[in-house]
Scaffold this motif. Structure first.
Motif, PDB file in Angstrom:
ATOM      1  N   ASN A  76       0.894  -1.062   0.187  1.00  0.00           N
ATOM      2  CA  ASN A  76      -0.088  -0.057   0.023  1.00  0.00           C
ATOM      3  C   ASN A  76       0.733   1.567  -0.260  1.00  0.00           C
ATOM      4  N   GLY A  77       1.719   1.244   0.446  1.00  0.00           N
ATOM      5  CA  GLY A  77       3.453   2.351   0.825  1.00  0.00           C
ATOM      6  C   GLY A  77       4.160   2.336   1.739  1.00  0.00           C
ATOM      7  N   THR A 116      -3.661   5.312   0.700  1.00  0.00           N
ATOM      8  CA  THR A 116      -3.906   4.664   0.141  1.00  0.00           C
ATOM      9  C   THR A 116      -4.361   3.049   1.553  1.00  0.00           C
ATOM     10  N   TYR A 117      -4.179   3.496   2.418  1.00  0.00           N
ATOM     11  CA  TYR A 117      -4.767   2.506   3.513  1.00  0.00           C
ATOM     12  C   TYR A 117      -5.172   3.466   4.510  1.00  0.00           C
ATOM     13  N   THR A 183       0.367   5.959   2.940  1.00  0.00           N
ATOM     14  CA  THR A 183       0.048   7.027   1.394  1.00  0.00           C
ATOM     15  C   THR A 183       0.792   6.947   1.251  1.00  0.00           C
ATOM     16  N   SER A 184       0.407   7.102  -0.324  1.00  0.00           N
ATOM     17  CA  SER A 184       2.048   6.570  -1.646  1.00  0.00           C
ATOM     18  C   SER A 184       2.908   7.361  -1.308  1.00  0.00           C
TER      19      SER A 184
END
Length: 395
Positions: A76-77, A116-117, A183-184
Motif C-alpha cells: 500500500n505504501g 492508500t490505506y 500514503t503513496s
C-alpha cells in the motif's frame, strides 16, 4: 620570471585579457546582466521548487533503493502518518458522537488521492458490536452508548496477552485515540499539505470539540527540511548585507561596499535561477549550498577588491587599477575556481541525491561567481571616474 608564472597569469598579461575585458566592459556587463536577470526571474516566479522526496535520495544503482521501489510498487505504501485525535475535555473519545466523527474523518482520508490505506480503531468497535450480536451484519456499526463502547474496550483488554494493553491506540483516560494512514510516495511538501488539510478538517467539521495532530518520522524530516530552507532564505540575505557593510567599512569606501553587495548577491541568485531553469527542484541541499556559496563568492570578491585597493593606493586611474587587479588576482581566482569546480563536479556523481545536488549546484555557483568577479566587478570599477571613487573613498 614571466615563464615561471602560471599559465593563467601569462594569459592575462601576454594575451592582454585584462585589457580586452576593460575595453569591452559595456558589452560584457550587458550580456552577463541580461543572462543573470533572466535566471533570477525564474527564482522570483517560483520556477524553482524547494522540496524533498526522501525515497529518491538514493540512486537506483543501490540495493536499498531497488528494495524500496519493489516494496512501494507491491504494498500500500511505505509512508505512515499517525493522527492523534484528542477531545477537548467536554467528552471522551469513546463517546458514540466522537467515534462517529473519527469514522467520518477516516472516510475523508480514504478519499484523498495520496492515501492508500487507513487503519481506524472505530472499525474494531464496530466489529465487536457485530460479534456480540451473532455476527449480524446489521450491527456492524458504532455502539449506541458510551457504556457499551467501554465494555467492548474492557473485553478487548482482558483478551490481550499478559503485559499488553490498548494504550497503543487509545489513552488510559480515554482523552485521545490514534488513527493511522498509509500514503503513496509523497514529497515533503505534499506530506505537510496533507497534515494541514487533516487538521483543518476537524476544525471545520467537529461538533464535539475534537482536534487532530499529524505526526510521523516522515513528517518530522519534512519540517526539518522546511525549517532549514526557510532559515537559509532569511539568513543568507542578512549575511550578504552584513558582509558588504563590513567590506565597505574595511576599505573606507561606500562605493566598494555597494559594488561588493552586487558582486556577492547576483551570482548566488543567478545560480539558483539557473538550477531552477534546468531542474526545477531543490531540497535540503539548498541550505548547505547557500552557506558554502557565500564563502566562495566572498573569497573571490575580497581577493579582487584587495588588489584593486592596493593599486589605487599607487595613484593609478580606476581603469588602470582594475586591469592591474585583474592581472594580480585573476590567476589565483581562476585557478582556485577551476579546482573547486572539478571537485564539486566529481561530487555531483554521488549516489546520494543531497550530495549530488550540492555538487551540481556548487559547480554553477563557482563558475558564475568567477564570471561576475572577472567581468562585472572589474568592469564596474573600470567604468567609474576618478572623482566618484575619490569622493567615496573620503567617506
Amino acid at each position: 620570471r614571466g615563464h615561471g608564472r602560471p599559465v593563467v597569469g601569462r594569459w592575462l598579461d601576454g594575451g592582454n585579457a585584462a585589457q580586452w575585458i576593460g575595453s569591452n566592459r559595456a558589452i560584457l556587463v550587458s550580456g552577463v546582466l541580461i543572462v543573470s536577470l533572466f535566471a533570477v526571474t525564474f527564482v522570483g516566479s517560483n520556477r524553482i521548487e524547494l522540496n524533498d522526496q526522501y525515497s529518491k535520495y538514493f540512486s537506483e544503482d543501490l540495493e536499498f533503493r531497488r528494495d524500496t521501489d519493489f516494496a512501494r510498487s507491491r504494498l500500500n505504501g511505505i509512508i505512515n502518518i499517525d493522527f492523534n485525535i484528542e477531545s477537548s475535555g467536554q467528552t471522551e473519545v469513546i463517546a458514540p458522537a466522537a467515534l462517529g466523527e473519527v469514522e467520518a474523518f477516516a472516510n475523508w482520508l480514504r478519499t484523498q488521492p495520496s492515501v492508500t490505506y487507513v487503519h481506524s480503531p472505530v472499525n474494531l468497535f464496530k466489529k465487536l458490536n457485530q460479534n456480540f450480536h451473532n455476527d449480524d451484519e446489521r450491527y456492524f456499526s458504532i455502539p449506541d452508548t458510551r457504556e457499551m463502547v467501554a465494555q467492548y474496550l474492557l473485553i478487548l483488554e482482558l483478551s490481550l496477552p499478559r503485559g499488553q494493553d490498548t494504550s497503543n491506540f487509545i489513552t488510559l483516560d480515554k482523552s485521545a485515540i490514534k488513527l493511522s494512514a498509509i500514503t503513496s510516495d509523497l514529497t515533503a511538501a505534499e506530506s505537510r499539505e496533507l497534515r494541514v488539510a487533516a487538521e483543518n478538517w476537524f476544525r471545520q467539521n467537529s461538533a464535539v470539540g475534537l482536534t487532530a495532530e499529524g505526526m510521523s518520522t516522515h513528517l518530522m524530516f519534512a519540517y526539518v527540511s522546511q525549517n532549514n530552507i526557510e532559515g537559509m532564505l532569511r539568513g543568507v540575505p542578512l549575511a550578504l548585507l552584513g558582509i558588504a557593510m563590513i567590506l565597505g567599512w574595511s576599505f573606507h569606501s561606500f562605493w566598494i561596499g555597494a559594488a561588493a553587495l552586487i558582486s556577492i548577491t547576483l551570482p548566488i541568485a543567478a545560480s539558483f535561477g539557473i538550477w531552477g531553469l534546468l531542474y526545477g527542484q531543490i531540497g535540503t541541499a539548498a541550505a548547505v549550498v547557500a552557506a558554502v556559496a557565500v564563502g566562495i563568492v566572498v573569497d573571490d570578491t575580497v581577493h579582487f577588491l584587495t588588489r584593486y585597493h592596493d593599486a589605487k593606493a599607487t595613484d593609478l586611474s580606476n581603469r588602470e587599477s582594475s586591469i592591474k587587479a585583474l592581472r594580480r588576482s585573476g590567476p589565483a581566482i581562476i585557478t582556485s575556481s577551476l579546482i573547486l569546480t572539478l571537485g564539486f563536479f566529481i561530487l555531483s556523481f554521488s549516489t546520494f541525491k543531497v550530495n549530488q545536488n550540492m555538487g551540481g549546484l556548487m559547480v554553477i555557483v563557482t563558475v558564475v561567481a568567477l564570471i561576475f568577479v572577472l567581468i562585472i566587478l572589474a568592469s564596474i570599477f573600470a567604468a567609474q571616474t576618478n572623482k566618484i571613487t575619490e569622493s567615496k573613498n573620503a567617506v
